[in-house]
Design a protein around this motif. Structure first.
Motif, PDB file in Angstrom:
ATOM      1  N   TYR A  52       9.059  -9.964 -19.348  1.00 19.11           N
ATOM      2  CA  TYR A  52       8.035  -9.028 -18.896  1.00 19.11           C
ATOM      3  C   TYR A  52       7.344  -9.342 -17.572  1.00 19.11           C
ATOM      4  O   TYR A  52       6.770  -8.438 -16.964  1.00 19.11           O
ATOM      5  CB  TYR A  52       6.935  -8.904 -19.963  1.00 19.11           C
ATOM      6  CG  TYR A  52       7.444  -8.387 -21.269  1.00 19.11           C
ATOM      7  CD1 TYR A  52       7.806  -7.053 -21.420  1.00 19.11           C
ATOM      8  CD2 TYR A  52       7.579  -9.226 -22.372  1.00 19.11           C
ATOM      9  CE1 TYR A  52       8.274  -6.560 -22.628  1.00 19.11           C
ATOM     10  CE2 TYR A  52       8.047  -8.753 -23.589  1.00 19.11           C
ATOM     11  CZ  TYR A  52       8.396  -7.422 -23.711  1.00 19.11           C
ATOM     12  OH  TYR A  52       8.862  -6.944 -24.894  1.00 19.11           O
ATOM     13  N   PHE A  53       7.349 -10.586 -17.132  1.00 20.59           N
ATOM     14  CA  PHE A  53       6.504 -10.963 -16.005  1.00 20.59           C
ATOM     15  C   PHE A  53       7.297 -11.578 -14.860  1.00 20.59           C
ATOM     16  O   PHE A  53       8.328 -12.202 -15.078  1.00 20.59           O
ATOM     17  CB  PHE A  53       5.416 -11.935 -16.467  1.00 20.59           C
ATOM     18  CG  PHE A  53       4.679 -11.462 -17.679  1.00 20.59           C
ATOM     19  CD1 PHE A  53       3.973 -10.265 -17.656  1.00 20.59           C
ATOM     20  CD2 PHE A  53       4.704 -12.175 -18.865  1.00 20.59           C
ATOM     21  CE1 PHE A  53       3.297  -9.806 -18.786  1.00 20.59           C
ATOM     22  CE2 PHE A  53       4.038 -11.735 -19.991  1.00 20.59           C
ATOM     23  CZ  PHE A  53       3.332 -10.539 -19.955  1.00 20.59           C
ATOM     24  N   SER A  54       6.776 -11.409 -13.647  1.00 20.06           N
ATOM     25  CA  SER A  54       7.408 -11.985 -12.460  1.00 20.06           C
ATOM     26  C   SER A  54       6.362 -12.716 -11.630  1.00 20.06           C
ATOM     27  O   SER A  54       5.244 -12.219 -11.454  1.00 20.06           O
ATOM     28  CB  SER A  54       8.042 -10.884 -11.596  1.00 20.06           C
ATOM     29  OG  SER A  54       9.128 -10.304 -12.275  1.00 20.06           O
ATOM     30  N   ARG A  55       6.778 -13.857 -11.100  1.00 20.81           N
ATOM     31  CA  ARG A  55       5.896 -14.623 -10.216  1.00 20.81           C
ATOM     32  C   ARG A  55       5.550 -13.762  -9.012  1.00 20.81           C
ATOM     33  O   ARG A  55       6.402 -13.082  -8.449  1.00 20.81           O
ATOM     34  CB  ARG A  55       6.585 -15.919  -9.766  1.00 20.81           C
ATOM     35  CG  ARG A  55       5.692 -16.768  -8.865  1.00 20.81           C
ATOM     36  CD  ARG A  55       6.254 -18.138  -8.625  1.00 20.81           C
ATOM     37  NE  ARG A  55       6.240 -18.986  -9.799  1.00 20.81           N
ATOM     38  CZ  ARG A  55       5.152 -19.611 -10.273  1.00 20.81           C
ATOM     39  NH1 ARG A  55       3.995 -19.437  -9.695  1.00 20.81           N
ATOM     40  NH2 ARG A  55       5.240 -20.387 -11.324  1.00 20.81           N
ATOM     41  N   ASP A  56       4.272 -13.822  -8.613  1.00 18.72           N
ATOM     42  CA  ASP A  56       3.790 -12.980  -7.526  1.00 18.72           C
ATOM     43  C   ASP A  56       2.969 -13.769  -6.510  1.00 18.72           C
ATOM     44  O   ASP A  56       2.194 -13.192  -5.755  1.00 18.72           O
ATOM     45  CB  ASP A  56       2.958 -11.819  -8.100  1.00 18.72           C
ATOM     46  CG  ASP A  56       2.646 -10.744  -7.084  1.00 18.72           C
ATOM     47  OD1 ASP A  56       3.541 -10.390  -6.293  1.00 18.72           O
ATOM     48  OD2 ASP A  56       1.497 -10.259  -7.079  1.00 18.72           O
ATOM     49  N   LEU A  63       8.866  -6.491  -6.359  1.00 20.46           N
ATOM     50  CA  LEU A  63      10.263  -6.453  -5.920  1.00 20.46           C
ATOM     51  C   LEU A  63      11.098  -7.454  -6.714  1.00 20.46           C
ATOM     52  O   LEU A  63      12.201  -7.128  -7.154  1.00 20.46           O
ATOM     53  CB  LEU A  63      10.370  -6.740  -4.423  1.00 20.46           C
ATOM     54  CG  LEU A  63      11.788  -6.792  -3.845  1.00 20.46           C
ATOM     55  CD1 LEU A  63      12.545  -5.487  -4.118  1.00 20.46           C
ATOM     56  CD2 LEU A  63      11.737  -7.094  -2.346  1.00 20.46           C
ATOM     57  N   ARG A  64      10.560  -8.656  -6.917  1.00 19.49           N
ATOM     58  CA  ARG A  64      11.279  -9.663  -7.715  1.00 19.49           C
ATOM     59  C   ARG A  64      11.562  -9.111  -9.107  1.00 19.49           C
ATOM     60  O   ARG A  64      12.671  -9.234  -9.629  1.00 19.49           O
ATOM     61  CB  ARG A  64      10.446 -10.950  -7.778  1.00 19.49           C
ATOM     62  CG  ARG A  64      11.106 -12.084  -8.533  1.00 19.49           C
ATOM     63  CD  ARG A  64      10.318 -13.391  -8.413  1.00 19.49           C
ATOM     64  NE  ARG A  64      10.463 -13.911  -7.051  1.00 19.49           N
ATOM     65  CZ  ARG A  64       9.504 -13.899  -6.123  1.00 19.49           C
ATOM     66  NH1 ARG A  64       8.307 -13.408  -6.407  1.00 19.49           N
ATOM     67  NH2 ARG A  64       9.728 -14.379  -4.919  1.00 19.49           N
ATOM     68  N   GLY A  65      10.579  -8.485  -9.704  1.00 21.73           N
ATOM     69  CA  GLY A  65      10.758  -7.905 -11.033  1.00 21.73           C
ATOM     70  C   GLY A  65      11.777  -6.786 -11.051  1.00 21.73           C
ATOM     71  O   GLY A  65      12.574  -6.676 -11.979  1.00 21.73           O
ATOM     72  N   ASP A 120      18.024 -14.393  -2.574  1.00 24.84           N
ATOM     73  CA  ASP A 120      18.974 -14.790  -3.622  1.00 24.84           C
ATOM     74  C   ASP A 120      19.149 -13.672  -4.640  1.00 24.84           C
ATOM     75  O   ASP A 120      20.267 -13.366  -5.066  1.00 24.84           O
ATOM     76  CB  ASP A 120      18.513 -16.061  -4.326  1.00 24.84           C
ATOM     77  CG  ASP A 120      18.699 -17.310  -3.486  1.00 24.84           C
ATOM     78  OD1 ASP A 120      19.090 -17.193  -2.300  1.00 24.84           O
ATOM     79  OD2 ASP A 120      18.442 -18.414  -4.011  1.00 24.84           O
ATOM     80  N   LEU A 121      18.051 -13.057  -5.043  1.00 25.06           N
ATOM     81  CA  LEU A 121      18.143 -11.965  -6.009  1.00 25.06           C
ATOM     82  C   LEU A 121      18.856 -10.758  -5.412  1.00 25.06           C
ATOM     83  O   LEU A 121      19.649 -10.097  -6.100  1.00 25.06           O
ATOM     84  CB  LEU A 121      16.754 -11.575  -6.511  1.00 25.06           C
ATOM     85  CG  LEU A 121      16.056 -12.634  -7.374  1.00 25.06           C
ATOM     86  CD1 LEU A 121      14.616 -12.229  -7.643  1.00 25.06           C
ATOM     87  CD2 LEU A 121      16.811 -12.879  -8.671  1.00 25.06           C
ATOM     88  N   GLN A 122      18.623 -10.480  -4.148  1.00 21.60           N
ATOM     89  CA  GLN A 122      19.333  -9.380  -3.491  1.00 21.60           C
ATOM     90  C   GLN A 122      20.826  -9.673  -3.430  1.00 21.60           C
ATOM     91  O   GLN A 122      21.651  -8.771  -3.630  1.00 21.60           O
ATOM     92  CB  GLN A 122      18.763  -9.148  -2.093  1.00 21.60           C
ATOM     93  CG  GLN A 122      17.387  -8.532  -2.123  1.00 21.60           C
ATOM     94  CD  GLN A 122      16.711  -8.480  -0.769  1.00 21.60           C
ATOM     95  OE1 GLN A 122      16.919  -9.345   0.080  1.00 21.60           O
ATOM     96  NE2 GLN A 122      15.881  -7.463  -0.561  1.00 21.60           N
ATOM     97  N   TYR A 123      21.191 -10.912  -3.174  1.00 28.93           N
ATOM     98  CA  TYR A 123      22.594 -11.313  -3.144  1.00 28.93           C
ATOM     99  C   TYR A 123      23.243 -11.074  -4.514  1.00 28.93           C
ATOM    100  O   TYR A 123      24.330 -10.490  -4.608  1.00 28.93           O
ATOM    101  CB  TYR A 123      22.709 -12.786  -2.737  1.00 28.93           C
ATOM    102  CG  TYR A 123      24.097 -13.331  -2.891  1.00 28.93           C
ATOM    103  CD1 TYR A 123      25.045 -13.179  -1.877  1.00 28.93           C
ATOM    104  CD2 TYR A 123      24.486 -13.985  -4.063  1.00 28.93           C
ATOM    105  CE1 TYR A 123      26.331 -13.659  -2.023  1.00 28.93           C
ATOM    106  CE2 TYR A 123      25.773 -14.468  -4.215  1.00 28.93           C
ATOM    107  CZ  TYR A 123      26.690 -14.303  -3.194  1.00 28.93           C
ATOM    108  OH  TYR A 123      27.963 -14.780  -3.353  1.00 28.93           O
ATOM    109  N   ILE A 124      22.583 -11.539  -5.575  1.00 32.18           N
ATOM    110  CA  ILE A 124      23.134 -11.395  -6.924  1.00 32.18           C
ATOM    111  C   ILE A 124      23.209  -9.913  -7.303  1.00 32.18           C
ATOM    112  O   ILE A 124      24.197  -9.458  -7.884  1.00 32.18           O
ATOM    113  CB  ILE A 124      22.317 -12.205  -7.948  1.00 32.18           C
ATOM    114  CG1 ILE A 124      22.421 -13.700  -7.632  1.00 32.18           C
ATOM    115  CG2 ILE A 124      22.798 -11.919  -9.373  1.00 32.18           C
ATOM    116  CD1 ILE A 124      21.435 -14.571  -8.396  1.00 32.18           C
TER     117      ILE A 124
END
Length: 133
Positions: A52-56, A63-65, A120-124
């Motif tokens: 449910y949560f993303s570091r901010d 965006l990370r979430g 990294d998340l955009q790459y994945i």
């Protein structure tokens, strides 16, 4: 003290009480635990935190979430490309750094994945065809 954001509505039980946290709510992290409105919710390494949560701390929690959600949704989609997407993840060195090593036969994302840098998340996401979230 760190900052997290709810990347989707969070409904679960926490320490004997029902929790219902709206999307976009800001949570505080202290000593590895998440708090909402001053009440202890869970550990930052718990499944509830992952779900449910993303570091901010960097202001990029939404965006990370979105990226984490898009990656997981794409990988869970059971279509004809399901195994091909997972084969890419298993073979990719960048993805390997986000796999929990104690699970040899199946993929479990580690803590670092849920807190990964946006590139990294955009790459994945691009690797598995999830777009930008």
């Amino acid at each position: 003290m760190g900052r997290y954001i709810a990347r989707k509505r969070a409904r679960f039980h926490s320490f004997g009480r029902e929790v219902n946290i709206p999307w976009g709510a800001v949570l505080e992290e202290q000593d590895g635990s998440l708090f909402w409105k001053g009440k202890l919710l869970c550990s930052v390494t718990s499944q509830n935190a992952y779900d449910y949560f993303s570091r901010d701390d960097d202001g990029l929690g939404k965006l990370r979430g979105q990226l984490v959600g898009a990656i997981k949704d794409r990988l869970e989609k059971r279509d004809k490309e399901y195994q091909a997407r997972w084969n890419k993840v298993w073979a990719d060195p960048k993805c390997q750094q986000y796999k929990r090593p104690e699970h040899e036969d199946w993929w479990v994302w580690n803590y670092d994945f849920y807190n990964a840098p946006i590139p990294d998340l955009q790459y994945i996401a691009a690797l598995v065809g999830a777009g930008r979230g």
